[in-house]
Design a protein around this motif. Sequence first.
Motif, mmCIF file in Angstrom:
data_model
loop_
_atom_site.group_PDB
_atom_site.id
_atom_site.type_symbol
_atom_site.label_atom_id
_atom_site.label_comp_id
_atom_site.label_asym_id
_atom_site.label_seq_id
_atom_site.Cartn_x
_atom_site.Cartn_y
_atom_site.Cartn_z
ATOM 1 N N ASN A 31 2.988 13.393 -0.109
ATOM 2 C CA ASN A 31 2.168 13.842 1.007
ATOM 3 C C ASN A 31 0.747 13.284 0.927
ATOM 4 O O ASN A 31 -0.150 13.784 1.587
ATOM 5 C CB ASN A 31 2.143 15.377 1.068
ATOM 6 N N GLU A 32 0.536 12.226 0.127
ATOM 7 C CA GLU A 32 -0.781 11.609 -0.008
ATOM 8 C C GLU A 32 -1.079 10.594 1.093
ATOM 9 O O GLU A 32 -2.185 10.059 1.151
ATOM 10 C CB GLU A 32 -0.898 10.909 -1.361
ATOM 11 N N LEU A 33 -0.105 10.325 1.948
ATOM 12 C CA LEU A 33 -0.272 9.316 2.992
ATOM 13 C C LEU A 33 -1.086 9.897 4.135
ATOM 14 O O LEU A 33 -1.187 11.102 4.303
ATOM 15 C CB LEU A 33 1.101 8.874 3.500
ATOM 16 N N LYS A 34 -1.639 9.034 4.952
ATOM 17 C CA LYS A 34 -2.324 9.501 6.157
ATOM 18 C C LYS A 34 -1.265 9.958 7.143
ATOM 19 O O LYS A 34 -0.146 9.465 7.156
ATOM 20 C CB LYS A 34 -3.159 8.370 6.767
ATOM 21 N N SER A 35 -1.595 10.914 8.004
ATOM 22 C CA SER A 35 -0.601 11.429 8.948
ATOM 23 C C SER A 35 -0.260 10.384 9.994
ATOM 24 O O SER A 35 -1.015 9.451 10.236
ATOM 25 C CB SER A 35 -1.117 12.700 9.626
ATOM 26 N N GLY A 36 0.887 10.549 10.620
ATOM 27 C CA GLY A 36 1.312 9.654 11.695
ATOM 28 C C GLY A 36 2.682 9.079 11.446
ATOM 29 O O GLY A 36 3.400 9.484 10.540
ATOM 30 N N TYR A 37 3.036 8.112 12.298
ATOM 31 C CA TYR A 37 4.315 7.425 12.147
ATOM 32 C C TYR A 37 4.343 6.683 10.825
ATOM 33 O O TYR A 37 3.344 6.117 10.405
ATOM 34 C CB TYR A 37 4.525 6.424 13.277
ATOM 35 N N VAL A 38 5.496 6.678 10.195
ATOM 36 C CA VAL A 38 5.642 6.038 8.884
ATOM 37 C C VAL A 38 6.725 4.973 8.983
ATOM 38 O O VAL A 38 7.828 5.241 9.440
ATOM 39 C CB VAL A 38 6.024 7.082 7.806
ATOM 40 N N THR A 39 6.384 3.769 8.548
ATOM 41 C CA THR A 39 7.339 2.665 8.478
ATOM 42 C C THR A 39 7.517 2.318 7.007
ATOM 43 O O THR A 39 6.539 2.233 6.267
ATOM 44 C CB THR A 39 6.817 1.443 9.249
ATOM 45 N N LEU A 40 8.766 2.130 6.583
ATOM 46 C CA LEU A 40 9.074 1.882 5.180
ATOM 47 C C LEU A 40 9.781 0.548 4.992
ATOM 48 O O LEU A 40 10.549 0.119 5.853
ATOM 49 C CB LEU A 40 10.010 2.968 4.644
ATOM 50 N N LEU A 41 9.531 -0.070 3.840
ATOM 51 C CA LEU A 41 10.254 -1.280 3.442
ATOM 52 C C LEU A 41 10.472 -1.213 1.944
ATOM 53 O O LEU A 41 9.513 -1.100 1.182
ATOM 54 C CB LEU A 41 9.458 -2.540 3.783
ATOM 55 N N LEU A 42 11.727 -1.237 1.525
ATOM 56 C CA LEU A 42 12.033 -1.323 0.105
ATOM 57 C C LEU A 42 11.990 -2.797 -0.268
ATOM 58 O O LEU A 42 12.787 -3.598 0.220
ATOM 59 C CB LEU A 42 13.406 -0.721 -0.201
ATOM 60 N N ASP A 43 11.040 -3.155 -1.118
ATOM 61 C CA ASP A 43 10.816 -4.542 -1.531
ATOM 62 C C ASP A 43 11.082 -4.635 -3.028
ATOM 63 O O ASP A 43 10.163 -4.514 -3.842
ATOM 64 C CB ASP A 43 9.385 -4.957 -1.180
ATOM 65 N N GLY A 44 12.340 -4.789 -3.383
ATOM 66 C CA GLY A 44 12.706 -4.830 -4.800
ATOM 67 C C GLY A 44 12.390 -3.516 -5.473
ATOM 68 O O GLY A 44 12.948 -2.485 -5.147
ATOM 69 N N ASP A 45 11.422 -3.544 -6.391
ATOM 70 C CA ASP A 45 11.054 -2.338 -7.133
ATOM 71 C C ASP A 45 9.805 -1.665 -6.571
ATOM 72 O O ASP A 45 9.132 -0.909 -7.268
ATOM 73 C CB ASP A 45 10.852 -2.675 -8.611
ATOM 74 N N ARG A 46 9.486 -1.927 -5.309
ATOM 75 C CA ARG A 46 8.335 -1.312 -4.643
ATOM 76 C C ARG A 46 8.748 -0.792 -3.273
ATOM 77 O O ARG A 46 9.540 -1.427 -2.571
ATOM 78 C CB ARG A 46 7.200 -2.324 -4.455
ATOM 79 N N LEU A 47 8.217 0.367 -2.893
ATOM 80 C CA LEU A 47 8.434 0.905 -1.563
ATOM 81 C C LEU A 47 7.114 0.741 -0.811
ATOM 82 O O LEU A 47 6.108 1.364 -1.161
ATOM 83 C CB LEU A 47 8.837 2.382 -1.631
ATOM 84 N N ILE A 48 7.101 -0.131 0.195
ATOM 85 C CA ILE A 48 5.904 -0.397 0.981
ATOM 86 C C ILE A 48 5.924 0.545 2.175
ATOM 87 O O ILE A 48 6.931 0.647 2.882
ATOM 88 C CB ILE A 48 5.852 -1.860 1.455
ATOM 89 N N VAL A 49 4.810 1.252 2.388
ATOM 90 C CA VAL A 49 4.713 2.271 3.421
ATOM 91 C C VAL A 49 3.517 1.958 4.313
ATOM 92 O O VAL A 49 2.416 1.725 3.819
ATOM 93 C CB VAL A 49 4.530 3.669 2.791
ATOM 94 N N SER A 50 3.739 1.965 5.615
ATOM 95 C CA SER A 50 2.662 1.765 6.578
ATOM 96 C C SER A 50 2.542 3.009 7.435
ATOM 97 O O SER A 50 3.542 3.509 7.953
ATOM 98 C CB SER A 50 2.970 0.549 7.454
ATOM 99 N N THR A 51 1.307 3.510 7.579
ATOM 100 C CA THR A 51 1.070 4.661 8.437
ATOM 101 C C THR A 51 -0.353 4.614 8.977
ATOM 102 O O THR A 51 -1.302 4.511 8.198
ATOM 103 C CB THR A 51 1.346 5.994 7.706
ATOM 104 N N ASN A 52 -0.484 4.609 10.297
ATOM 105 C CA ASN A 52 -1.782 4.618 10.981
ATOM 106 C C ASN A 52 -2.779 3.599 10.448
ATOM 107 O O ASN A 52 -3.948 3.904 10.240
ATOM 108 C CB ASN A 52 -2.401 6.007 10.939
ATOM 109 N N GLY A 53 -2.323 2.371 10.201
ATOM 110 C CA GLY A 53 -3.204 1.312 9.757
ATOM 111 C C GLY A 53 -3.437 1.248 8.263
ATOM 112 O O GLY A 53 -4.159 0.385 7.788
ATOM 113 N N TYR A 54 -2.856 2.130 7.502
ATOM 114 C CA TYR A 54 -2.959 2.111 6.048
ATOM 115 C C TYR A 54 -1.663 1.576 5.470
ATOM 116 O O TYR A 54 -0.579 1.872 5.968
ATOM 117 C CB TYR A 54 -3.177 3.526 5.486
ATOM 118 N N ILE A 55 -1.773 0.820 4.392
ATOM 119 C CA ILE A 55 -0.600 0.326 3.678
ATOM 120 C C ILE A 55 -0.629 0.926 2.272
ATOM 121 O O ILE A 55 -1.653 0.869 1.587
ATOM 122 C CB ILE A 55 -0.582 -1.217 3.577
ATOM 123 N N PHE A 56 0.489 1.488 1.868
ATOM 124 C CA PHE A 56 0.636 2.052 0.533
ATOM 125 C C PHE A 56 1.794 1.360 -0.168
ATOM 126 O O PHE A 56 2.785 0.985 0.468
ATOM 127 C CB PHE A 56 0.969 3.550 0.603
#
Length: 118
Positions: A31-56
């Motif tokens: 729940n540390e992400l910024k609120s909003g729509y969340v887009t996910l991509l599993l990139d090997g051993d990393r989960l890339i998360v995009s939400t409201n202009g932030y990338i985690f």
Amino acid sequence: MKGIERLVFVGLNGYAVALDRETGEIVWSNNELKSGYVTLLLDGDRLIVSTNGYIFCLDPLTGRVLWNNPMRGYGSGAPTALVSVRGQSSQVLVEQGAAATGARAAATAGHTSHTTSS
């Protein structure tokens, strides 16, 4: 700890969540992400998360944030497209899933017609 192949990743309302693919049980929730729509991509051993202009970047086994980038100056909003050489876009996964479902249905139909004719 669950292996990555045992997990299904879901992004909802500012949350990234990992579910056990067999039971649907929540394995971890971030729940540390910024609120909003969340887009996910599993990139090997990393989960890339995009939400409201932030990338985690999350550890897909624990949900721990490895790094984040506010992407200042690039705007915000959704949906976001994420693509990787190691990961696959959601459209590719949908097409592969449909092909697998069709192949299973054809195999089942062939098996059923073969067993009923004998």
